[in-house]
Design an enzyme around this catalytic site. Structure first.
Site, mmCIF file in Angstrom:
data_model
loop_
_atom_site.group_PDB
_atom_site.id
_atom_site.type_symbol
_atom_site.label_atom_id
_atom_site.label_comp_id
_atom_site.label_asym_id
_atom_site.label_seq_id
_atom_site.Cartn_x
_atom_site.Cartn_y
_atom_site.Cartn_z
ATOM 1 N N CYS A 75 0.827 -1.000 -0.087
ATOM 2 C CA CYS A 75 -0.142 -0.449 0.051
ATOM 3 C C CYS A 75 0.892 1.598 0.029
ATOM 4 C CB CYS A 75 -0.811 -0.313 1.101
ATOM 5 S SG CYS A 75 -1.632 1.620 1.633
ATOM 6 N N CYS A 78 0.024 4.026 2.509
ATOM 7 C CA CYS A 78 0.672 3.144 3.470
ATOM 8 C C CYS A 78 1.845 4.022 4.405
ATOM 9 C CB CYS A 78 0.095 2.325 3.828
ATOM 10 S SG CYS A 78 -1.425 1.550 4.028
#
Length: 305
Positions: A75, A78
């Site tokens: 991700c 993230c």
């Protein structure tokens, strides 16, 4: 209360609850403030797994607000949000802590939270999710979000233990305190109803479920005629159940279990299933490592197979 089931721990908790202040302890001030004392012993950022989730998130959230950062290695957002959250957690000086969870390595946690996308951040207080957001947010917005949550729930948290080892007192759940008070007063029916309601409302509350089982057994066993131990016919299943309860209440677990194991051998079909179920429920009243429980489980396995 005497008998096979030792409820002294619950009574001790009730006594302790009466001796605690009526209002919960206020959270510890952040380190560096006047009166703050030593720095909190718990790290500002904790990497959490399925094995440590209960202790590091659920239990810890009774002491301090826990932000759960659900992320994944693939991700890209993230990689922006997680470092920001870690910095803010360090700067919070114990007002809240960050629990980071890799959803790929811990899928059951992601499933429990119903994660649809990452990053997802969930705020946990007193074992319950209280707020959440998804995606990358600026630092000022995250700080304002946390401040708003703390304004609502902060006074219910006990504060983190100090680094010098001094522990904050356990918070008192008023529902548990009420149930324990009824038990201490001898109101077994009221205590049972209170524990059962709490266990139903919180399926993960092991203490309430265990207390309900124990009290239910004691009420049932005390209602049985002690003479049933001698008068119950060998093929009278309900009579043998009552006899086992009386024996167990009178500190004779080996005799109680042996009686029901003999009944397992003598029955079949639904009757055997009912006896096995009753026996297993009686095992649950004790520590599974108790020698008489271990022995009875072996005998039961032999009787069944």
């Amino acid at each position: 209360m005497t008998g096979a089931v030792d409820l002294s721990v619950l009574k001790e908790r009730a006594d302790a609850a009466r001796n605690r202040p009526a209002t919960p302890q206020a959270p510890r001030p952040p380190a560096g403030n006047d009166g703050a004392g030593t720095v909190a012993a718990v790290p500002a950022v904790v990497e959490v797994t399925e094995a440590t989730f209960e202790a590091e998130v659920i239990a810890r959230s009774d002491q301090v607000l826990v932000l759960v950062d659900l992320w994944a290695t693939w991700c890209e957002p993230c990689k922006q949000l997680s470092p920001l959250l870690e910095r803010l957690a360090e700067e919070a000086s114990g007002q809240w802590i960050l629990a980071t969870i890799d959803i790929d390595a811990n899928p059951r946690i992601a499933q429990a939270f119903g994660v649809q996308s990452v990053p997802t951040v969930v705020a946990i207080a007193q074992g319950q999710p209280v707020a959440a957001f998804q995606g990358v947010q600026p630092a000022a917005q995250i700080t304002a979000w946390v401040d708003e949550i703390l304004a609502k729930v902060g006074d219910r948290l006990t504060g983190l233990p100090a680094a010098d080892g001094a522990e904050a007192p356990d918070p008192v759940d008023p529902r548990m305190a009420e149930a324990e008070s009824k038990l201490d007063e001898g109101d077994f029916d009221g205590a049972l109803a209170a524990y059962q309601a709490l266990a139903q409302a919180e399926p993960g509350n092991v203490e309430a479920a265990s207390a309900a089982r124990n009290i239910e057994f004691v009420i049932r066993a005390q209602a049985a005629d002690p003479s049933v131990v001698d008068t119950a016919a060998p093929d009278d299943i309900e009579g043998q159940f009552a006899a086992a309860d009386v024996l167990l209440l009178n500190q004779r677990p080996d005799d109680a279990f042996d009686r029901l194991i003999a009944l397992v051998r003598a029955t079949s079909g639904d009757d055997r299933s009912a006896v096995r179920t009753r026996l297993l429920s009686l095992f649950e009243l004790f520590d599974p490592s108790e020698p008489f429980v271990v022995s009875a489980r072996r005998k039961l396995a032999s009787a069944l197979y």
